[in-house]
Design an enzyme around this catalytic site. Structure first.
Site, PDB file in Angstrom:
ATOM      1  N   TRP A   1      -1.680 -25.743 -32.672  1.00 46.31           N
ATOM      2  CA  TRP A   1      -1.017 -25.929 -31.382  1.00 46.31           C
ATOM      3  C   TRP A   1      -1.881 -25.473 -30.225  1.00 46.31           C
ATOM      4  O   TRP A   1      -1.915 -26.129 -29.173  1.00 46.31           O
ATOM      5  CB  TRP A   1       0.344 -25.234 -31.391  1.00 46.31           C
TER       6      TRP A   1
ATOM      7  N   ASP B   1       2.026 -19.923 -25.017  1.00 41.21           N
ATOM      8  CA  ASP B   1       2.984 -20.791 -25.699  1.00 41.21           C
ATOM      9  C   ASP B   1       3.701 -19.911 -26.714  1.00 41.21           C
ATOM     10  O   ASP B   1       3.104 -19.460 -27.697  1.00 41.21           O
ATOM     11  CB  ASP B   1       2.234 -21.931 -26.391  1.00 41.21           C
TER      12      ASP B   1
ATOM     13  N   LYS C   1      13.165 -23.732 -32.195  1.00 43.07           N
ATOM     14  CA  LYS C   1      12.807 -22.808 -33.274  1.00 43.07           C
ATOM     15  C   LYS C   1      13.831 -21.676 -33.369  1.00 43.07           C
ATOM     16  O   LYS C   1      14.428 -21.446 -34.408  1.00 43.07           O
ATOM     17  CB  LYS C   1      11.424 -22.197 -33.031  1.00 43.07           C
TER      18      LYS C   1
END
Length: 427
Positions: free
Chosen positions: A166, A238, A262
């Site tokens: 990511w 992030d 999440k």
């Protein structure tokens, strides 16, 4: 424990809310509070008037027999009591005569929902009035572009620490809008480590330093955070896969962004926490829907937001506060992770986790089998025991157990018991 104030069941008008970015003040109905940029701002938790019964805490009630233990990386399992509350309010939200899915996002009912969600999130993370909280769309992937577009010029240098897939994608997207540089990458070691901060050769002229706080695919997590040694002192993170899983000192960051799917809600909501002085300098080519100033001026209501998703996030925030806040939540997460990692480490190599122990994620636990040909059978047999979504990401293989906030301790204990039984049969 969050302070709670009761509200009368009789609605009445409150003074206009203020916001330095809001061009036209709005008048709303209870429950509401002034949220941003008020010198005397103190985060509180507030209850909607129609909430009349307490709901059990997430990890104290047993898992219903008709539900599986869902180890998916996201969208992921949600607290069962939150789902039941949403179910009870689905048809007629608190006497309004309509579902949240039917409400005008500019009506008093939804304004109370989004304002309470923001208030509770500010309480959970102790977010000061120096920061704006935005409820956006497009996932963290959209923020890979929005961040550089909003807080740097196209010729600004930016530092990226790449600890997994990511952060690598964030770096690649930023190449379109600024001059990013990878100052550390864990790719050569298959993304199993976090760098020593002393080893980071930061560019003093960089506009910001970017990290991914927890890599969902590879299972590495920052246990503390680097100090940006750049001219602006801006750290960007992030936090999609460990957002609200533990306390975080927001004041150390210029910007935090996270997909909700999440830990804090369903897919479709992206939370951005951005320091106010970083708003209002977007590059000229920035699309209106990626401009933080537009969303801050309009309290995340510039266009129709993901209303039901924000409502669900609000229920999760409320549930986290009822558990005692993020200090208590982190304790539960550490206990679950310890049980699972111990089972892996004590298997005499039958199960293996490739991640360096000091940076193993509390949220995403990747592991492999010594006999890789048994991995398919492991996943199949686990499914028969109502444990699903244990297959590892397609880019790395193996297995992965995502044990977010809402995964009950019983789920981890059942997985560990299954792992030991599977080993006994196949070792």
């Amino acid at each position: 424990m969050a302070t709670q104030i009761s509200t009368s069941s009789q609605t009445h008008l409150l003074p206009q809310t203020t916001n330095p970015f809001l061009k036209k003040p709005i008048t709303t109905l209870t429950p509401t509070i002034s949220l941003r940029n008020t010198p005397s701002f103190k985060p509180i938790s507030i209850k909607c008037a129609a909430t009349t019964q307490a709901h059990p805490q997430t990890q104290t009630q047993p898992q219903s027999s008709d539900r599986v233990f869902n180890f998916a990386a996201g969208p992921a399992t949600l607290p069962e009591n939150v789902l039941r509350k949403a179910q009870s309010e689905l048809y007629n939200w608190r006497g309004s005569g309509m579902s949240v899915m039917e409400m005008s996002h500019r009506g008093k009912e939804f304004l109370s929902i989004i304002q309470k969600a923001e208030s509770d999130l500010r309480t959970l993370l102790n977010i000061s009035s120096e920061y704006s909280v935005l409820f956006l769309q497009g996932g963290a992937t959209t923020q890979f572009a929005a961040v550089p577009l909003n807080i740097c010029k196209d010729d600004d240098a930016v530092d990226y620490v790449v600890t997994g897939s990511w952060s690598d994608k964030a770096f690649k997207e930023a190449q379109k809008y600024c001059k990013p540089n990878v100052i550390w990458s864990g790719k050569s070691e298959k993304y199993t480590k976090i760098p020593s901060f002393d080893d980071l050769k930061q560019n003093p002229e960089a506009r910001f330093l970017h990290i991914c706080a927890n890599e969902t695919i590879h299972g590495v997590e920052f246990k503390n955070y680097p100090t940006p040694n750049n001219k602006s002192g801006i750290l960007v993170a992030d936090m999609s896969s460990n957002f609200c899983s533990k306390p975080v000192d927001v004041s150390k960051f210029g910007l935090i962004y996270a997909g909700a799917q999440k830990n804090v809600g369903p897919s479709g909501v992206t939370v951005v926490i951005v320091r106010n002085d970083l708003i209002g300098n977007a590059q000229s080519l920035t699309p209106v829907m990626l401009d933080y100033k537009i969303h801050a001026e309009n309290n995340s209501l510039y266009n129709t937001p993901p209303c039901y998703g924000i409502y669900m996030c609000g229920l999760v925030f409320e549930d986290l506060l009822e558990q005692g806040g993020l200090v208590e939540v982190e304790k539960k997460n550490k206990k679950k992770a310890e049980i699972l990692y111990n089972a892996i480490d004590e298997s005499n190599g039958f199960f293996r986790c490739p991640v360096e122990k000091s940076v193993r994620s509390l949220m995403n636990v990747p592991f492999t089998l010594e006999k890789s040909e048994l991995e398919g059978e492991f996943i199949k047999e686990a499914g028969k025991e109502n444990m699903v979504q244990l297959k590892g990401h397609r880019s790395v293989g193996g297995m992965r157990a995502s044990i977010y906030n809402a995964m009950p301790l019983a789920g981890v204990e059942k997985l560990v018991a299954f792992m030991k039984d599977f080993q006994a049969k196949h070792a």
